[in-house]
Scaffold this active site. Structure first.
Site, PDB file in Angstrom:
ATOM      1  N   CYS A   8       1.987   8.529  11.184  1.00 51.39           N
ATOM      2  CA  CYS A   8       2.072   9.128  12.519  1.00 51.39           C
ATOM      3  C   CYS A   8       0.988   8.508  13.385  1.00 51.39           C
ATOM      4  CB  CYS A   8       1.945  10.629  12.474  1.00 51.39           C
ATOM      5  SG  CYS A   8       1.431  11.289  10.912  1.00 51.39           S
ATOM      6  N   HIS A  12     -13.794   0.013   0.149  1.00 54.03           N
ATOM      7  CA  HIS A  12     -13.522   1.447  -0.053  1.00 54.03           C
ATOM      8  C   HIS A  12     -12.228   1.724  -0.809  1.00 54.03           C
ATOM      9  CE1 HIS A  12     -10.504   2.485   3.202  1.00 54.03           C
ATOM     10  NE2 HIS A  12     -10.903   1.325   3.646  1.00 54.03           N
ATOM     11  N   ASN A  40       0.800  -1.224   0.000  1.00 52.60           N
ATOM     12  CA  ASN A  40       0.000   0.000   0.000  1.00 52.60           C
ATOM     13  C   ASN A  40       0.832   1.274   0.000  1.00 52.60           C
ATOM     14  OD1 ASN A  40       0.295  -1.424   2.636  1.00 52.60           O
ATOM     15  ND2 ASN A  40      -0.374   0.535   3.450  1.00 52.60           N
TER      16      ASN A  40
HETATM   17  C1  LIG Z   1      -6.512  -0.216   3.585  1.00 51.07           C
HETATM   18  C2  LIG Z   1      -5.792  -1.501   3.781  1.00 51.07           C
HETATM   19  C3  LIG Z   1      -6.227  -2.434   4.740  1.00 51.07           C
HETATM   20  C4  LIG Z   1      -7.366  -2.137   5.681  1.00 51.07           C
HETATM   21  O1  LIG Z   1      -8.601  -2.145   5.023  1.00 51.07           O
HETATM   22  P1  LIG Z   1      -9.878  -1.464   5.755  1.00 51.07           P
HETATM   23  O2  LIG Z   1     -11.014  -1.821   4.876  1.00 51.07           O
HETATM   24  O3  LIG Z   1      -9.596  -0.001   5.782  1.00 51.07           O
HETATM   25  O4  LIG Z   1      -9.982  -2.070   7.095  1.00 51.07           O
HETATM   26  C5  LIG Z   1      -5.544  -3.623   4.854  1.00 51.07           C
HETATM   27  N1  LIG Z   1      -4.502  -3.905   4.050  1.00 51.07           N
HETATM   28  C6  LIG Z   1      -4.067  -3.050   3.103  1.00 51.07           C
HETATM   29  C7  LIG Z   1      -2.927  -3.435   2.232  1.00 51.07           C
HETATM   30  C8  LIG Z   1      -4.688  -1.818   2.942  1.00 51.07           C
HETATM   31  O5  LIG Z   1      -4.241  -0.969   2.034  1.00 51.07           O
END
Ligand SMILES: *Cc1c(COP(=O)(O)O)cnc(C)c1O
Length: 393
Positions: free
Chosen positions: A323, A199, A149
């Site tokens: 942070c 999302h 991410n």
């Molecule tokens: C955003 C994200 C999550 C968490 O997903 P949520 O739906 O916000 O709980 C987990 N793993 C990765 C790689 C992400 O980018």
């Protein structure tokens, strides 16, 4: 406003909202009720499940709806650890996972499981040889994210899953950044469990799913009613599930165009930054990366300061340094790819959508250039560096 933080969250697509709306005020029946109103909700859930299963090459009954990526990650790891504890207590993951995986692993360590955290190379890639060397007869689960991410690196999932399967362990992948962005076939890749979140693909927040291959003895996560084949109890989030299905449908319909458009914009952005801003470094693999991810480090400046100044120009971006809980610890991902603490503080993540334009990126780079120049002009480190360079010339 210019939105360049699509790895954090995305805009819910209007067609997704339209699909969801009737399930709030008209088709509000409980899917478990037997009258017609309930049956309409039940059918909507089945339709969404079918859409998602089709996209992954999975069976409908292998898709379990959850409240998002974090829940899916928690479920996969905790329930698999518990279900396979009699076989062994060793789990393998990587140093660059999302905190939903890393903090779950820390929890499992406290409960008697042993976790190996694989290193990655300077591009953020996990090396299959390292997994081969770490895997043991008592390894029950390997969890490696599909795409990172922060730096966008896409991991060699097929090779990693093949090694895992050859040793009789389960393979889970956090595909939250990849599902809906790039094609994924769970059978071709031999994935046993996969987490995704609504999302991150223009669907509603608080929605997601866990794919669990048939035959895996994973425990129930929420106890109660018989929803989700008794593995995840609770009245279903019908509008959310409908939205997730609509978002997946849309993502795969536009995928080829989106990848082409984002890749072009991404490469343009990388090229302009590399050509016009000195002392910068692209983080993540140059080609094996998500089509929408750009992550740079700029020497002598703080990522947070860049963000604040970009925000004043109406640009939403993100810094590598999380942070969390008020601490200013540098990103664990940037440290894992070998950056020093001070370098890891000066990073900037820009994650695009197919709606961004070249003009927007030009505006961002023009401002970024000025911002970095200004911040460097205030940096004693930079001043020293320039002085030193002049002396050594
Ligand atoms: C955003 C994200 C999550 C968490 O997903 P949520 O739906 O916000 O709980 C987990 N793993 C990765 C790689 C992400 O980018």
């Amino acid at each position: 406003m210019i939105y360049l933080d699509n790895a954090a969250t995305t805009k819910t697509a209007p067609e997704v909202v339209d699909a969801m709306l009737p399930y709030f005020t008209q088709n509000y029946g409980n899917p478990s009720s037997i009258y017609g109103l309930g049956a309409a909700s039940k059918k909507a859930i089945t339709d969404a499940r079918k859409i998602i299963a089709d996209k992954l090459g999975a069976k409908q009954e292998e898709i379990y709806f959850t409240a998002g990526g974090s829940e899916s990650d928690n479920w996969a790891l905790k329930a698999a650890a518990e279900a396979y504890a009699s076989k062994g207590h060793h789990i393998i993951t990587t140093k660059i996972e999302h905190h939903a995986i890393l903090h779950t692993c820390e929890y499992l360590e406290k409960r008697g499981f042993e976790i190996t955290y694989l290193d990655v190379d300077a591009d953020g890639l996990v090396h299959p040889e390292d997994l081969e060397a770490a895997i043991r007869p008592d390894t029950i689960l390997v969890s490696v994210m599909f795409a990172n991410n922060e730096i966008g690196t896409i991991e060699p999932i097929k090779e990693l899953a093949a090694i895992t399967k050859a040793h009789g362990a389960l393979f889970h992948t956090d595909a939250v950044q990849a599902f809906g962005q790039v094609p994924i076939d769970v059978n071709e890749l031999k994935i046993d469990m996969l987490s995704a979140s609504g999302h991150k693909l223009n669907g509603p927040k608080g929605t997601g799913f866990l794919y669990i291959r048939t035959g895996i003895k994973i425990r129930s996560f929420v106890h109660g009613g018989a929803q989700e084949r008794s593995r995840r109890a609770g009245t279903e989030n019908v509008p959310g599930i409908v939205g997730l299905g609509a978002a997946a449908d849309r993502a795969f319909r536009i995928m080829d165009d989106k990848i082409a458009k984002e890749t072009k914009l991404r490469n343009y952005l990388i090229e302009r930054i590399e050509n016009e801003i000195p002392y910068c470094k692209l983080n993540g693999h140059r080609t094996r990366r998500l089509p929408n991810n750009v992550n740079f480090s700029f020497r002598f400046v703080e990522g947070e300061s860049i963000l604040i100044m970009l925000d004043m120009k109406g640009v939403c971006a993100s810094s590598g340094s999380a942070c969390t809980s008020g601490s200013l610890d540098p990103s664990h991902v940037l440290l894992a790819i070998g950056m020093k603490h001070e370098e890891a503080h000066g990073s900037l993540r820009l994650t695009l959508s197919e709606e961004n334009t070249k003009e927007e990126l030009d505006f961002v780079v023009d401002n970024l250039k000025a911002i970095i120049e200004r911040l460097r002009s205030m940096s004693p480190l930079y001043e020293d560096f320039v002085k030193h360079n002049k002396e050594s010339v």
